[in-house]
Design a protein around this motif. Sequence first.
Motif, PDB file in Angstrom:
ATOM      1  N   ILE A 184       0.839  -1.206   0.000  1.00  0.00           N
ATOM      2  CA  ILE A 184       0.000   0.000   0.000  1.00  0.00           C
ATOM      3  C   ILE A 184       0.868   1.248   0.000  1.00  0.00           C
ATOM      4  CG2 ILE A 184      -1.663   1.332   1.358  1.00  0.00           C
ATOM      5  CD1 ILE A 184      -2.791  -1.353   2.366  1.00  0.00           C
ATOM      6  N   LEU A 185       1.896   1.259   0.850  1.00  0.00           N
ATOM      7  CA  LEU A 185       2.772   2.430   0.931  1.00  0.00           C
ATOM      8  C   LEU A 185       3.515   2.666  -0.385  1.00  0.00           C
ATOM      9  CD1 LEU A 185       4.214   1.919   4.526  1.00  0.00           C
ATOM     10  CD2 LEU A 185       2.653   3.721   3.776  1.00  0.00           C
ATOM     11  N   GLU A 186       3.996   1.597  -0.988  1.00  0.00           N
ATOM     12  CA  GLU A 186       4.715   1.744  -2.261  1.00  0.00           C
ATOM     13  C   GLU A 186       3.802   2.288  -3.346  1.00  0.00           C
ATOM     14  OE1 GLU A 186       6.281  -2.099  -3.054  1.00  0.00           O
ATOM     15  OE2 GLU A 186       7.927  -1.947  -1.606  1.00  0.00           O
ATOM     16  N   SER A 187       2.573   1.767  -3.426  1.00  0.00           N
ATOM     17  CA  SER A 187       1.626   2.254  -4.438  1.00  0.00           C
ATOM     18  C   SER A 187       1.258   3.703  -4.188  1.00  0.00           C
ATOM     19  CB  SER A 187       0.362   1.386  -4.424  1.00  0.00           C
ATOM     20  OG  SER A 187       0.647   0.065  -4.824  1.00  0.00           O
ATOM     21  N   ALA A 188       1.039   4.060  -2.925  1.00  0.00           N
ATOM     22  CA  ALA A 188       0.660   5.433  -2.594  1.00  0.00           C
ATOM     23  C   ALA A 188       1.794   6.406  -2.914  1.00  0.00           C
ATOM     24  CB  ALA A 188       0.283   5.520  -1.117  1.00  0.00           C
ATOM     25  N   GLN A 189       3.024   6.018  -2.577  1.00  0.00           N
ATOM     26  CA  GLN A 189       4.170   6.884  -2.888  1.00  0.00           C
ATOM     27  C   GLN A 189       4.322   7.075  -4.387  1.00  0.00           C
ATOM     28  OE1 GLN A 189       7.362   4.875  -0.872  1.00  0.00           O
ATOM     29  NE2 GLN A 189       6.762   5.628   1.169  1.00  0.00           N
ATOM     30  N   SER A 190       4.085   5.997  -5.142  1.00  0.00           N
ATOM     31  CA  SER A 190       4.173   6.096  -6.592  1.00  0.00           C
ATOM     32  C   SER A 190       3.122   7.055  -7.141  1.00  0.00           C
ATOM     33  CB  SER A 190       3.994   4.707  -7.209  1.00  0.00           C
ATOM     34  OG  SER A 190       3.979   4.779  -8.620  1.00  0.00           O
ATOM     35  N   ILE A 191       1.880   6.961  -6.603  1.00  0.00           N
ATOM     36  CA  ILE A 191       0.806   7.837  -7.067  1.00  0.00           C
ATOM     37  C   ILE A 191       1.114   9.300  -6.749  1.00  0.00           C
ATOM     38  CG2 ILE A 191      -1.621   8.437  -6.710  1.00  0.00           C
ATOM     39  CD1 ILE A 191      -2.109   5.433  -6.187  1.00  0.00           C
ATOM     40  N   CYS A 192       1.555   9.550  -5.500  1.00  0.00           N
ATOM     41  CA  CYS A 192       1.873  10.923  -5.106  1.00  0.00           C
ATOM     42  C   CYS A 192       3.032  11.476  -5.941  1.00  0.00           C
ATOM     43  CB  CYS A 192       2.214  10.980  -3.622  1.00  0.00           C
ATOM     44  SG  CYS A 192       0.785  10.727  -2.536  1.00  0.00           S
ATOM     45  N   GLY A 193       4.021  10.601  -6.229  1.00  0.00           N
ATOM     46  CA  GLY A 193       5.137  11.048  -7.060  1.00  0.00           C
ATOM     47  C   GLY A 193       4.666  11.446  -8.449  1.00  0.00           C
ATOM     48  N   ILE A 194       3.811  10.651  -9.060  1.00  0.00           N
ATOM     49  CA  ILE A 194       3.299  10.956 -10.398  1.00  0.00           C
ATOM     50  C   ILE A 194       2.505  12.248 -10.385  1.00  0.00           C
ATOM     51  CG2 ILE A 194       1.704  10.178 -12.181  1.00  0.00           C
ATOM     52  CD1 ILE A 194       2.522   7.299 -11.445  1.00  0.00           C
ATOM     53  N   LEU A 195       1.744  12.448  -9.318  1.00  0.00           N
ATOM     54  CA  LEU A 195       0.879  13.637  -9.257  1.00  0.00           C
ATOM     55  C   LEU A 195       1.666  14.915  -9.002  1.00  0.00           C
ATOM     56  CD1 LEU A 195      -2.201  12.298  -7.241  1.00  0.00           C
ATOM     57  CD2 LEU A 195      -2.146  12.909  -9.663  1.00  0.00           C
ATOM     58  N   THR A 196       2.614  14.882  -8.023  1.00  0.00           N
ATOM     59  CA  THR A 196       3.202  16.161  -7.589  1.00  0.00           C
ATOM     60  C   THR A 196       4.720  16.195  -7.489  1.00  0.00           C
ATOM     61  OG1 THR A 196       3.012  15.509  -5.252  1.00  0.00           O
ATOM     62  CG2 THR A 196       1.123  16.656  -6.247  1.00  0.00           C
ATOM     63  N   GLU A 197       5.396  15.058  -7.398  1.00  0.00           N
ATOM     64  CA  GLU A 197       6.818  15.083  -7.044  1.00  0.00           C
ATOM     65  C   GLU A 197       7.772  14.780  -8.197  1.00  0.00           C
ATOM     66  OE1 GLU A 197       7.057  12.340  -3.841  1.00  0.00           O
ATOM     67  OE2 GLU A 197       5.672  13.471  -2.541  1.00  0.00           O
ATOM     68  N   ASN A 198       7.362  13.960  -9.141  1.00  0.00           N
ATOM     69  CA  ASN A 198       8.264  13.597 -10.237  1.00  0.00           C
ATOM     70  C   ASN A 198       8.556  14.796 -11.131  1.00  0.00           C
ATOM     71  OD1 ASN A 198       8.115  11.064  -9.193  1.00  0.00           O
ATOM     72  ND2 ASN A 198       6.946  10.157 -10.874  1.00  0.00           N
ATOM     73  N   GLU A 199       9.587  14.648 -11.971  1.00  0.00           N
ATOM     74  CA  GLU A 199       9.948  15.691 -12.938  1.00  0.00           C
ATOM     75  C   GLU A 199       9.800  15.149 -14.360  1.00  0.00           C
ATOM     76  OE1 GLU A 199      10.657  18.759 -12.370  1.00  0.00           O
ATOM     77  OE2 GLU A 199      10.818  18.704 -10.188  1.00  0.00           O
ATOM     78  N   PRO A 200       8.793  15.591 -15.138  1.00  0.00           N
ATOM     79  CA  PRO A 200       7.718  16.499 -14.677  1.00  0.00           C
ATOM     80  C   PRO A 200       6.592  15.685 -14.033  1.00  0.00           C
ATOM     81  CG  PRO A 200       7.442  16.070 -16.997  1.00  0.00           C
ATOM     82  CD  PRO A 200       8.693  15.308 -16.580  1.00  0.00           C
ATOM     83  N   SER A 201       5.831  16.321 -13.144  1.00  0.00           N
ATOM     84  CA  SER A 201       4.673  15.684 -12.510  1.00  0.00           C
ATOM     85  C   SER A 201       3.408  16.035 -13.287  1.00  0.00           C
ATOM     86  CB  SER A 201       4.538  16.172 -11.065  1.00  0.00           C
ATOM     87  OG  SER A 201       4.218  17.568 -11.047  1.00  0.00           O
ATOM     88  N   VAL A 202       2.311  15.397 -12.895  1.00  0.00           N
ATOM     89  CA  VAL A 202       1.021  15.719 -13.524  1.00  0.00           C
ATOM     90  C   VAL A 202       0.676  17.178 -13.286  1.00  0.00           C
ATOM     91  CG1 VAL A 202      -1.463  15.279 -13.419  1.00  0.00           C
ATOM     92  CG2 VAL A 202       0.139  13.363 -13.388  1.00  0.00           C
ATOM     93  N   MET A 203       0.981  17.682 -12.072  1.00  0.00           N
ATOM     94  CA  MET A 203       0.679  19.085 -11.768  1.00  0.00           C
ATOM     95  C   MET A 203       1.515  20.016 -12.640  1.00  0.00           C
ATOM     96  SD  MET A 203      -1.718  18.994  -9.562  1.00  0.00           S
ATOM     97  CE  MET A 203      -1.720  20.685  -9.004  1.00  0.00           C
ATOM     98  N   ASP A 204       2.784  19.634 -12.907  1.00  0.00           N
ATOM     99  CA  ASP A 204       3.622  20.446 -13.792  1.00  0.00           C
ATOM    100  C   ASP A 204       3.019  20.493 -15.193  1.00  0.00           C
ATOM    101  OD1 ASP A 204       5.406  20.945 -11.756  1.00  0.00           O
ATOM    102  OD2 ASP A 204       6.718  19.251 -12.284  1.00  0.00           O
ATOM    103  N   SER A 205       2.584  19.341 -15.677  1.00  0.00           N
ATOM    104  CA  SER A 205       1.993  19.288 -17.022  1.00  0.00           C
ATOM    105  C   SER A 205       0.704  20.091 -17.068  1.00  0.00           C
ATOM    106  CB  SER A 205       1.721  17.824 -17.407  1.00  0.00           C
ATOM    107  OG  SER A 205       2.919  17.082 -17.441  1.00  0.00           O
ATOM    108  N   LEU A 206      -0.069  20.022 -15.995  1.00  0.00           N
ATOM    109  CA  LEU A 206      -1.320  20.765 -15.969  1.00  0.00           C
ATOM    110  C   LEU A 206      -1.059  22.269 -15.943  1.00  0.00           C
ATOM    111  CD1 LEU A 206      -4.347  20.406 -15.935  1.00  0.00           C
ATOM    112  CD2 LEU A 206      -4.285  20.259 -13.445  1.00  0.00           C
ATOM    113  N   SER A 207       0.017  22.677 -15.281  1.00  0.00           N
ATOM    114  CA  SER A 207       0.383  24.103 -15.267  1.00  0.00           C
ATOM    115  C   SER A 207       0.747  24.573 -16.674  1.00  0.00           C
ATOM    116  CB  SER A 207       1.559  24.343 -14.317  1.00  0.00           C
ATOM    117  OG  SER A 207       1.188  24.067 -12.981  1.00  0.00           O
ATOM    118  N   ALA A 208       1.450  23.705 -17.406  1.00  0.00           N
ATOM    119  CA  ALA A 208       1.797  24.040 -18.793  1.00  0.00           C
ATOM    120  C   ALA A 208       0.537  24.173 -19.635  1.00  0.00           C
ATOM    121  CB  ALA A 208       2.725  22.973 -19.368  1.00  0.00           C
TER     122      ALA A 208
END
Length: 357
Positions: A184-208
Motif C-alpha cells: 500500500i505504501l509503495e503504491s501510494a508513494q508512486s501515485i503521489c510522485g506521479i501527481l506532484t513530485e516527479n519531474e515532470p509531474s502531472v501538476m507540472d503538465s497541468l500548469s503548462a
Amino acid sequence: ALALLLGERADKSVIRTGETQCSVEADFSLPDDRAVNSVLSEAGIDPCEDGRLLVRRLVSASGGGSYINGCPASLQVLKRVGNLLVDMHGPHAHQSLLNPDFQMDILDSSGGLHELRAEYGEAYSALCALRSDLASLDCDEKTVAEQVDLLSFQTKEIGEAKVADGEEDEIKARHILMTNAQRILESAQSICGILTENEPSVMDSLSAVQRELDSLARILPEAAQWMEESRSASVQLQELANTIGGRMHDIESDPKQLEWIEDRLAVYQKLKRKYGNTVAEILAKLDEAKKRLHDLQTRGERIAEIQKAIAVAEGKARKLGKQLGAERRSAAGVLSRAITRELQDLGFAKGAFRADL
C-alpha cells in the motif's frame, strides 16, 4: 369440472367433439381469506378482494392453463388453494373428515372454542416445559459434578475472550491492511510522485496546459471556460494527493500489533469451532451455559421452585382442560342435532349423526 378447478390432472376427453378447447370457472366467496391469500402471496399472485376468489382452468388439445384472480398459476398452487376451498369425497378419495384433528377443528369451530383451546394449549406447553426442566435436574451427583465442571470451563473460556459483535470484522480489516502495508505504501508513494513530485509531474503538465489556455483565451473567448475547468482539475488533483499522503501516515507495519491481531482472530476461530458459527451464537451459548450452571449449582432450591411451579401449572391446565372438555361435549350435542336435521331435510328420514368424545 370442480376437480379441474381444484388442480386435478386434465383429461382431453372432456373437450366437446368438434371443439379445440374447453374452460371452467368458479367464483368463490370466502368469509376468511387469510389462508388462501398466504398461499397466493407466496406464489406472487394477486390476493382476494373482499373475500372474492376467481379460479379458471383452460384445457386444450395442445395443453392448457390455470388462472387465479386473473394471474397465471401452476397446478401445484391450484391444488394448494383447492385444498383450502373444497373437500372432495368419493369411494376412493382422500377424506379429511376421517382425520381426528380435522374432526376436532370442526367441533371447536362450531362451538367457538378456538380461543379456549389455544389458552389450554399454552398452559399445557408451559407445564411440559417445567417438567422437562425438572427432568434435566434429576440426575446423580457424579453427573451433576461433571456438568458443572464442563459448564464452568465453557463460561470461563467464552467470558475471558470478551467477544463482541462487529469486532471480528474490524480486526479482519486491520489484518488485511497490516499484511499489505508495504504494498500500500509503495503504491501510494508512486501515485503521489506521479501527481506532484516527479519531474515532470502531472501538476507540472497541468500548469503548462493552463499557460497555453491563457494565451489561447486572448484569441478564442471560449478557451476561458476551458481555463476554469483546468484550474478545477488542478485543485482536485492536489486534494487527491494530500488525501493519499495523509492516509499513508496512518498505515504502519508493526510486527507486535500484527501478532496481536492474528492471535485475536485465532480466538474467534477457536470459539466458532466449539460454540457456534457466529458471535451471536457464541454469546447465546454463554447465556445458556450460565443459566444451566446456576441451575445445577442451586439444584436443590431450583428443584423446589420448579415443583411449586409445576403444581400451579398443573392446576391451571387441569382447570382449562375440564372447561374445554365440558364446552366440547356441549358443542358436540348441538352439532349432532344440527347435522341430523340437515340429513333429514335431505331425505334421510332415519338419518342421524352423533359426535362422541
